[in-house]
Write a protein that holds these residues in place. Structure first.
Motif, PDB file in Angstrom:
ATOM      1  N   ILE A 155      61.030  37.837  27.303  1.00  0.00           N
ATOM      2  CA  ILE A 155      59.372  37.966  27.334  1.00  0.00           C
ATOM      3  C   ILE A 155      58.919  37.128  28.467  1.00  0.00           C
ATOM      4  CG2 ILE A 155      57.524  37.160  26.000  1.00  0.00           C
ATOM      5  CD1 ILE A 155      59.084  38.471  23.496  1.00  0.00           C
ATOM      6  N   ALA A 156      59.726  35.806  28.472  1.00  0.00           N
ATOM      7  CA  ALA A 156      59.459  34.880  29.656  1.00  0.00           C
ATOM      8  C   ALA A 156      59.382  35.349  30.889  1.00  0.00           C
ATOM      9  CB  ALA A 156      60.117  33.679  29.449  1.00  0.00           C
ATOM     10  N   SER A 157      60.392  36.184  31.288  1.00  0.00           N
ATOM     11  CA  SER A 157      60.483  36.862  32.410  1.00  0.00           C
ATOM     12  C   SER A 157      59.317  37.952  32.804  1.00  0.00           C
ATOM     13  CB  SER A 157      61.989  37.502  32.530  1.00  0.00           C
ATOM     14  OG  SER A 157      62.681  36.471  32.451  1.00  0.00           O
ATOM     15  N   ALA A 158      59.095  38.725  31.740  1.00  0.00           N
ATOM     16  CA  ALA A 158      58.167  39.765  31.997  1.00  0.00           C
ATOM     17  C   ALA A 158      56.748  38.969  32.181  1.00  0.00           C
ATOM     18  CB  ALA A 158      57.949  40.626  30.561  1.00  0.00           C
ATOM     19  N   HIS A 159      56.202  37.993  31.383  1.00  0.00           N
ATOM     20  CA  HIS A 159      55.092  37.337  31.538  1.00  0.00           C
ATOM     21  C   HIS A 159      55.036  36.806  33.269  1.00  0.00           C
ATOM     22  CE1 HIS A 159      53.066  37.607  27.799  1.00  0.00           C
ATOM     23  NE2 HIS A 159      54.152  36.986  27.272  1.00  0.00           N
ATOM     24  N   LEU A 160      56.185  36.160  33.660  1.00  0.00           N
ATOM     25  CA  LEU A 160      56.258  35.643  34.966  1.00  0.00           C
ATOM     26  C   LEU A 160      56.116  36.893  35.855  1.00  0.00           C
ATOM     27  CD1 LEU A 160      56.941  33.097  36.490  1.00  0.00           C
ATOM     28  CD2 LEU A 160      59.112  33.687  36.647  1.00  0.00           C
ATOM     29  N   GLY A 161      56.640  38.013  35.560  1.00  0.00           N
ATOM     30  CA  GLY A 161      56.719  39.289  36.397  1.00  0.00           C
ATOM     31  C   GLY A 161      55.264  39.740  36.497  1.00  0.00           C
ATOM     32  N   GLN A 162      54.422  39.559  35.440  1.00  0.00           N
ATOM     33  CA  GLN A 162      52.804  40.036  35.429  1.00  0.00           C
ATOM     34  C   GLN A 162      51.960  39.261  36.342  1.00  0.00           C
ATOM     35  OE1 GLN A 162      51.920  39.799  31.172  1.00  0.00           O
ATOM     36  NE2 GLN A 162      51.478  42.105  31.475  1.00  0.00           N
ATOM     37  N   ILE A 163      52.264  37.919  36.494  1.00  0.00           N
ATOM     38  CA  ILE A 163      51.497  36.969  37.451  1.00  0.00           C
ATOM     39  C   ILE A 163      51.042  37.557  38.846  1.00  0.00           C
ATOM     40  CG2 ILE A 163      51.419  34.896  38.765  1.00  0.00           C
ATOM     41  CD1 ILE A 163      53.008  33.684  36.463  1.00  0.00           C
ATOM     42  N   VAL A 164      52.042  38.471  39.392  1.00  0.00           N
ATOM     43  CA  VAL A 164      51.497  38.944  40.647  1.00  0.00           C
ATOM     44  C   VAL A 164      50.375  39.781  40.710  1.00  0.00           C
ATOM     45  CG1 VAL A 164      53.700  38.373  41.883  1.00  0.00           C
ATOM     46  CG2 VAL A 164      53.200  40.707  40.742  1.00  0.00           C
ATOM     47  N   MET A 165      49.967  40.569  39.565  1.00  0.00           N
ATOM     48  CA  MET A 165      49.079  41.545  39.245  1.00  0.00           C
ATOM     49  C   MET A 165      47.773  40.971  38.561  1.00  0.00           C
ATOM     50  SD  MET A 165      50.438  43.731  40.653  1.00  0.00           S
ATOM     51  CE  MET A 165      49.157  45.141  40.456  1.00  0.00           C
ATOM     52  N   ALA A 166      47.894  39.329  38.588  1.00  0.00           N
ATOM     53  CA  ALA A 166      46.546  38.949  37.861  1.00  0.00           C
ATOM     54  C   ALA A 166      45.294  39.060  38.585  1.00  0.00           C
ATOM     55  CB  ALA A 166      46.825  37.367  37.533  1.00  0.00           C
TER      56      ALA A 166
ATOM     57  N   GLU B 152      45.907  34.447  35.478  1.00  0.00           N
ATOM     58  CA  GLU B 152      47.048  34.006  36.111  1.00  0.00           C
ATOM     59  C   GLU B 152      47.724  32.738  35.356  1.00  0.00           C
ATOM     60  OE1 GLU B 152      48.794  32.230  40.178  1.00  0.00           O
ATOM     61  OE2 GLU B 152      47.174  33.394  40.098  1.00  0.00           O
ATOM     62  N   GLN B 153      46.859  32.033  34.770  1.00  0.00           N
ATOM     63  CA  GLN B 153      47.198  30.877  34.271  1.00  0.00           C
ATOM     64  C   GLN B 153      47.599  30.965  32.777  1.00  0.00           C
ATOM     65  OE1 GLN B 153      44.429  27.396  34.469  1.00  0.00           O
ATOM     66  NE2 GLN B 153      43.913  27.974  36.560  1.00  0.00           N
TER      67      GLN B 153
END
Length: 521
Positions: free
Chosen positions: A335-346, A352-353
């Protein structure tokens, strides 16, 4: 990966042993541990207690409760001091495997030598062969590949002399693994096929299917994914004919993994779905959660992070309900990796925060769990995710601390990939305060990743080095053109690398320092 073909000297340790072995083979650690613990409670002598404690250690290993496995293994060795040679060899071999899982290689070596000493005193050649097999595994874990290959072949030959088919097949699997490590692919395939030949046409269909999976995983390691898939499908068919839905589901999970690694995603999703259906049908909760976690990780790997989070959250709820801490840690890590991966599409800084905060929240809980179970590789993976999140957040000091902790684990366990990936993060934290040191660290990371056998990651590290080296010496547009990957036309890249509080933030994007944001409005 755990051996598919097991040689266990304690299968006749008591009436409980067959049930324990059955649950272990079907990857049901909770049920296996329940049987083993009852055997400990009912043990009436040192030998019975030692054998049962060894079983607790094996069940804990399967559950990835590595520290609990260590405690049980050491207790079993102590109890076996008054047991016979067969029991002593067995518990020392289990202890060696536990120590290897904790990367305590000297302790593993001592346990392997203890097994050999007990076997030689007994004069039992099959026991000596089993001890040789464990010695080979320890040598392989210590990266003494040539010695490992030589000893594994000796074990296989000795089992053959004893006409011990089970032992010979297990030793041949070790030969295949050592041959892969020494880059002798043909020898690896030959050994795996020899193991299969020992069971083909016989009455032990479960062993035949497992031997097929030995060949399949060997082909997978060589990048021959189509053949690996066909072999795994044949193993699934055997379990289907046996009407053993648990083993069929376990093998389908392995088949899905082969498909995902080979880029056959559609087939991978289909086999994963079939495995999930079977796990649920037979009430195999551990397998169901493991499958959910595997699917979530595959979604992260292929960029569908929102779907990964949705799937993994179901697994988190199940883990909390069942008290399965190791799988909860793995799920939270995904889940942590997935949330991090989402950041580029914020679409905004606020979004993003929020994604970053969720990544750190899940990552911190995962880290605490994995540290408590002794999962060193899992711990390093979460530390990298946290370092990346803090880097994106602009907290260079915390990012550096997390990455350095992961580097220490990489050095401790001899994993250059972990060491290189995290050294690259440390390099990025240095870009403002000391870019020359940052560039040097990036170059070292590139070297480590190349030595780890990952040319793609090494190339990425080279791009980070170029960016750090040129930072501040070229125009922003020129640096952007050189450092960033191609992105959709409606995205723009803002490479800032400013870690001052309240100003622009660093981000970890596709292996190097960059941040993509959508235009406002």
């Amino acid at each position: 990966m755990a051996p598919l073909l097991e040689y266990d000297e304690t299968l006749k340790a008591g009436p409980w042993a067959a049930d324990f072995a059955r649950h272990l083979a079907r990857e049901e650690p909770a049920k296996a541990l329940k049987v083993a613990q009852q055997a400990v409670d009912q043990a009436k002598d040192a030998q019975s207690k030692a054998a049962a404690l060894g079983a607790v250690a094996k069940g804990s290993l399967l559950q990835k409760e590595f520290l609990k496995a260590k405690e049980a293994a050491e207790s079993s060795v102590a109890a076996a001091a008054k047991a016979d040679a067969k029991c002593q060899v067995s518990v020392q071999r289990v202890a060696a495997k536990v120590y290897m899982s904790l990367f305590a290689f000297e302790a593993a070596t001592k346990a392997a030598e203890g097994a050999m000493e007990a076997a030689q005193k007994s004069g039992d050649k099959a026991l000596e062969a089993a001890a040789l097999m464990t010695r080979a595994e320890v040598c392989l874990a210590k990266d003494r590949k040539q010695e490992a290959a030589k000893v594994a072949k000796q074990a296989a030959a000795q089992f053959k002399e004893c006409k011990d088919i089970v032992g010979e097949a297990a030793a041949l699997e070790v030969v295949a693994r050592t041959s892969l490590a020494t880059k002798k692919g043909n020898d690896a395939v030959r050994a795996a096929n020899e193991a299969l030949g020992l069971y083909q046409g016989g009455s032990n269909k479960e062993a035949e299917a497992r031997a097929l999976m030995v060949v399949a995983t060997t082909k997978q390691a060589l990048g021959e994914f189509q053949e690996a898939m066909e072999l795994a499908q044949a193993a699934v068919e055997i379990f289907d004919k046996m009407q053993d839905k648990e083993l069929q589901a376990v093998t389908l999970k392995q088949l899905a993994n082969i498909c995902f690694e080979g880029g056959e995603n559609i087939d991978g999703w289909q086999y994963a779905k079939e495995a999930l259906t079977l796990f649920r049908e037979v009430g195999h909760t551990h397998g169901e959660v493991a499958m959910i976690c595997q699917v979530a990780k595959a979604h992260v790997e292929y960029g569908s992070c929102e779907q990964a989070i949705h799937i993994a959250e179901e697994g988190v709820s199940m883990c909390r309900d069942t008290g399965d801490r190791p799988q909860l840690g793995a799920m939270l890590s995904a889940i942590a990796s997935a949330h991090l991966g989402q950041i580029v599409m914020a679409k905004s800084d606020q979004q993003e925060q929020q994604m970053n905060w969720k990544a750190r929240l899940a990552g911190k809980e995962a880290l605490a769990i994995l540290q408590s179970t002794g999962d060193r590789v899992g711990e390093a993976l979460v530390l990298k995710t946290l370092a990346s999140a803090f880097l994106n957040y602009g907290n260079a000091a915390e990012a550096r601390a997390k990455a350095k902790a992961a580097i220490e684990i990489g050095k401790e366990i001899g994993n250059k990939r972990i060491e290189g990936e995290n050294l690259l993060l440390v390099a990025q934290t240095k870009i403002i305060e000391n870019k020359e040191e940052g560039a040097r660290l990036a170059r070292t990371a590139e070297k480590l990743l190349r030595e780890a056998g990952d040319p793609s990651a090494a190339k990425n590290a080279g791009e980070v080095y170029d960016f750090i080296r040129d930072y501040g010496t070229e125009s922003k547009d020129k640096v952007q053109k050189k450092a960033t990957p191609s992105v959709p036309a409606d995205l723009k890249t803002d490479i800032t690398c400013d870690v001052e509080e309240g100003q622009r933030r660093l981000a970890y994007f596709h292996g190097f320092t960059a941040r993509t944001i959508r235009p406002k409005g």
